[in-house]
Design an enzyme around this catalytic site. Structure first.
Site, PDB file in Angstrom:
ATOM      1  N   GLY A  45       0.823  -1.262  -0.073  1.00 42.90           N
ATOM      2  CA  GLY A  45       0.071   0.035   0.139  1.00 42.90           C
ATOM      3  C   GLY A  45       0.819   1.394  -0.143  1.00 42.90           C
ATOM      4  N   CYS A  46       1.788   1.364   0.833  1.00 40.58           N
ATOM      5  CA  CYS A  46       2.867   2.393   0.937  1.00 40.58           C
ATOM      6  C   CYS A  46       3.527   2.637  -0.569  1.00 40.58           C
ATOM      7  CB  CYS A  46       3.954   2.368   2.187  1.00 40.58           C
ATOM      8  SG  CYS A  46       3.088   2.091   3.641  1.00 40.58           S
ATOM      9  N   THR A  47       3.801   1.554  -1.148  1.00 39.15           N
ATOM     10  CA  THR A  47       4.620   1.757  -2.557  1.00 39.15           C
ATOM     11  C   THR A  47       3.582   2.320  -3.456  1.00 39.15           C
ATOM     12  OG1 THR A  47       6.059  -0.058  -2.050  1.00 39.15           O
ATOM     13  CG2 THR A  47       5.634   0.427  -4.336  1.00 39.15           C
ATOM     14  N   SER A  50       2.993   6.040  -2.702  1.00 40.97           N
ATOM     15  CA  SER A  50       4.186   6.883  -3.067  1.00 40.97           C
ATOM     16  C   SER A  50       4.332   7.052  -4.583  1.00 40.97           C
ATOM     17  CB  SER A  50       5.298   6.102  -2.559  1.00 40.97           C
ATOM     18  OG  SER A  50       5.409   6.279  -0.906  1.00 40.97           O
TER      19      SER A  50
END
Length: 166
Positions: A45-47, A50
């Site tokens: 999710g963070c990738t 970003s």
């Protein structure tokens, strides 16, 4: 430390960031500032989040907006993540959780019957005068960046009163 409030001045802060930089809010006066808090470098999710901010980076810059990702990961981890994802903006390391406390994004979380203090995925828009104008808390990654960008575009419209934006 108090937490930030919509339509109030954000207290000045200095935090370490990638590329051997320190980010000081007062030095960014004249720019809108996006701080997106995410749980952990190099997780799915963070990738995606970003990458979405990176893909829209030029559109944010066109609205006089700077973007910074924030997590509790180390600068070393951030440097690797930034390089791997070719991110055009800096990542702020909040290992001491001072910025997270200021924005109130560390909350109890539960995973597999285990409770822990975790980062709540959240985004904040600070206007060019250092006033917190908008917050998105506990967000879903899908379409989030487009919603933030649309808000920044409305904020940058000539003659628009910032307090009238919802």
């Amino acid at each position: 430390m108090r937490t930030v409030t919509i339509n109030q001045q954000v207290p000045d802060f200095i935090v370490p960031a990638t590329n051997h930089k320190n980010v000081r809010l007062s030095a960014l006066k004249g720019y809108n500032v996006i701080l997106y808090f995410y749980p952990k470098d190099a997780t799915p999710g963070c990738t995606i989040e970003s990458q979405d901010f990176a893909a829209n980076y030029n559109s944010f810059r066109a609205t006089n907006t700077l973007v910074f990702g924030v997590s509790r990961d180390s600068l070393e981890s951030h440097e690797q993540f930034k390089a791997a994802q070719i991110l055009p903006f800096e990542l702020i390391s909040d290992e001491n959780q001072a910025l997270s406390a200021l924005f109130g994004v560390i909350k109890p979380r539960t995973l597999k019957d285990q409770t822990f203090m975790g980062m709540i995925r959240s985004t904040f828009l600070i206007d060019s005068d250092g006033i917190l104008r908008k917050e998105w808390r506990d967000i879903s990654v899908k379409e989030h960046v487009h919603e933030v960008l649309a808000y920044c575009q409305r904020l940058s419209e000539p003659g628009l009163k910032r307090t009238n934006i919802s």
